[in-house]
Motif scaffolding. Structure first.
Motif, PDB file in Angstrom:
ATOM      1  N   TRP A 171       0.852  -1.197   0.000  1.00  0.00           N
ATOM      2  CA  TRP A 171       0.000   0.000   0.000  1.00  0.00           C
ATOM      3  C   TRP A 171       0.880   1.237   0.000  1.00  0.00           C
ATOM      4  O   TRP A 171       1.667   1.459   0.921  1.00  0.00           O
ATOM      5  N   GLU A 172       0.773   2.061  -1.045  1.00  0.00           N
ATOM      6  CA  GLU A 172       1.567   3.289  -1.131  1.00  0.00           C
ATOM      7  C   GLU A 172       0.787   4.401  -1.840  1.00  0.00           C
ATOM      8  O   GLU A 172       1.251   4.994  -2.809  1.00  0.00           O
ATOM      9  N   ALA A 176       2.562  -0.601   4.937  1.00  0.00           N
ATOM     10  CA  ALA A 176       2.180   0.529   4.096  1.00  0.00           C
ATOM     11  C   ALA A 176       3.233   1.627   4.185  1.00  0.00           C
ATOM     12  O   ALA A 176       3.953   1.739   5.194  1.00  0.00           O
ATOM     13  N   TYR A 235      -5.021   4.233   5.244  1.00  0.00           N
ATOM     14  CA  TYR A 235      -3.681   3.939   5.754  1.00  0.00           C
ATOM     15  C   TYR A 235      -3.749   3.117   7.042  1.00  0.00           C
ATOM     16  O   TYR A 235      -3.019   2.144   7.223  1.00  0.00           O
ATOM     17  N   ALA A 284      -4.541  -0.485   6.415  1.00  0.00           N
ATOM     18  CA  ALA A 284      -3.582  -1.244   5.619  1.00  0.00           C
ATOM     19  C   ALA A 284      -2.669  -2.067   6.526  1.00  0.00           C
ATOM     20  O   ALA A 284      -2.569  -1.812   7.732  1.00  0.00           O
TER      21      ALA A 284
END
Length: 389
Positions: free
Chosen positions: A231-232, A254, A248, A251
């Motif tokens: 996750w970015e 991340a 965020y 996640a």
């Protein structure tokens, strides 16, 4: 494995007294020889109670979520509070040490010529923003916070990102332009998270991929750190910060990125406490993991050795984004809100404390908690034998 030379241990009792002074200094603002302390510290279980007491005092409820101690490559103490080994946390400032390690790996692979390389050479896409003076800044100066990039603003938005930076369409360009306006400075240590973000931009430039994806390939995968699903998501001046924050927090592993896709080099990497232990062990073992040289021994030793003196941090020195305590022979990375990775080569040991307090938490001072976590991790290490393996 050959190890670097360290000062001789000052003795079990003396070391414990000194480490307790570090904690008292963080809590009370100083430590003098007149302070009366017990010669014997309690075992790790009792120190764990100290951790809970201190953090509950700071924040009104327990904030520590994981405490791990490893010696000779084996876990000797592990405790979780309202969490499990699989939970990930925003490690905040410990992110800086990861970014530094990516720079080292890029140098090892010939993608960067060395720490003498200049910003003009490393960031050609930003030639239009660079002045002759800023183009001549060497990578080593950015790694040691001696390049006069701006200190982190105290004004932050909900994401923990400086409000004046998160509003920019191109963070890297804004940081470089600000640095040009500030001038070269006096070459002394000035801690700068925007400067650390420039390191992440360099990683992106020389690798052709985001720092997170490069880390996944060359660092996390060799250390068996599971990043799936990766996750970015990108911050955007036009986006909804609340929605991004919710994503965020939900996640697993991340690392958010700026609008150009450069992951925030200085903060917001989400990892497990056991992942932090792996990173600490990697540096303790001079870049080797499972018989693989993940980052060169040259880099691992240089990054965690005193390179420059700090300003305002007492006798603590600084390497390449690792804090170094020469008196105790320890080096460490710390994250705002009470997360720390403390490495003790004398005892061949690593301690990790992971906490849940975020930079915008209204309960207390995140920097205060960070210093406290480092001191408490060092106390846990002091309970271990200094016998060599």
């Amino acid at each position: 494995m050959a190890r670097r030379d360290h000062q001789d241990s000052r003795g079990r009792t003396g070391t414990r007294v000194a480490l307790m002074c570090a904690v008292i200094a963080a809590l009370l603002g100083g430590c003098s020889s007149a302070v009366s302390l017990p010669e014997e510290r309690p075992p790790a279980e009792a120190i764990r109670e100290d951790i809970e007491t201190i953090f509950s005092t700071l924040y009104g409820e327990a904030a520590v979520r994981a405490v791990l101690v490893q010696q000779h490559g084996k876990l000797v103490y592990e405790q979780y509070q309202e969490s499990t080994a699989q939970d990930t946390w925003d490690v905040r400032g410990v992110t800086r040490a990861v970014t530094s390690t990516l720079i080292g790996i890029a140098i090892d692979r010939g993608l960067i010529s060395g720490v003498d390389a200049t910003l003009g050479q490393l960031l050609p896409d930003y030639a239009g923003v660079l002045t002759p003076e800023t183009a001549a800044i060497q990578l080593k100066a950015v790694l040691t916070h001696t390049a006069n990039f701006a200190p982190m603003s105290e004004e932050r938005d909900i994401r923990g990102t400086p409000a004046d930076l998160s509003a920019q369409a191109d963070w890297v360009a804004a940081i470089l332009a600000d640095r040009a306006s500030r001038g070269p400075g006096d070459g002394r240590f000035l801690f700068s998270d925007p400067g650390t973000h420039i390191l992440a931009a360099i990683v992106a430039e020389v690798t052709g991929m985001s720092p997170f994806r490069f880390a996944d390939e060359v660092l996390f995968d060799p250390l068996d750190i599971d990043t799936a699903p990766l996750w970015e998501e990108r911050f955007s001046p036009d986006g909804d910060p609340q929605e991004l924050l919710r994503e965020y927090q939900e996640a697993e592993v991340a690392w958010p990125a700026d609008p150009q896709g450069v992951n925030l080099g200085y903060t917001h990497l989400r990892l497990r406490a056991t992942d932090l232990m792996r990173i600490g062990q990697l540096m303790l073992d001079e870049g080797v993991w499972d018989d693989e040289q993940v980052v060169s021994a040259t880099w691992a030793v240089q990054a965690t050795s005193p390179v420059v003196a700090t300003v305002g941090y007492g006798t603590i020195a600084y390497g390449y984004h690792w804090w170094v305590d020469p008196q105790r022979g320890m080096f460490y990375a710390q994250g705002e809100g009470g997360t720390a990775v403390v490495v003790d080569p004398v005892r061949d040991a690593v301690a990790v404390i992971a906490s849940e307090v975020t930079i915008d938490d209204p309960r207390g001072n995140h920097g205060f908690a960070s210093a406290t976590a480092v001191g408490l991790a060092a106390l846990l290490l002091a309970d271990l034998s200094s016998d060599s393996r």
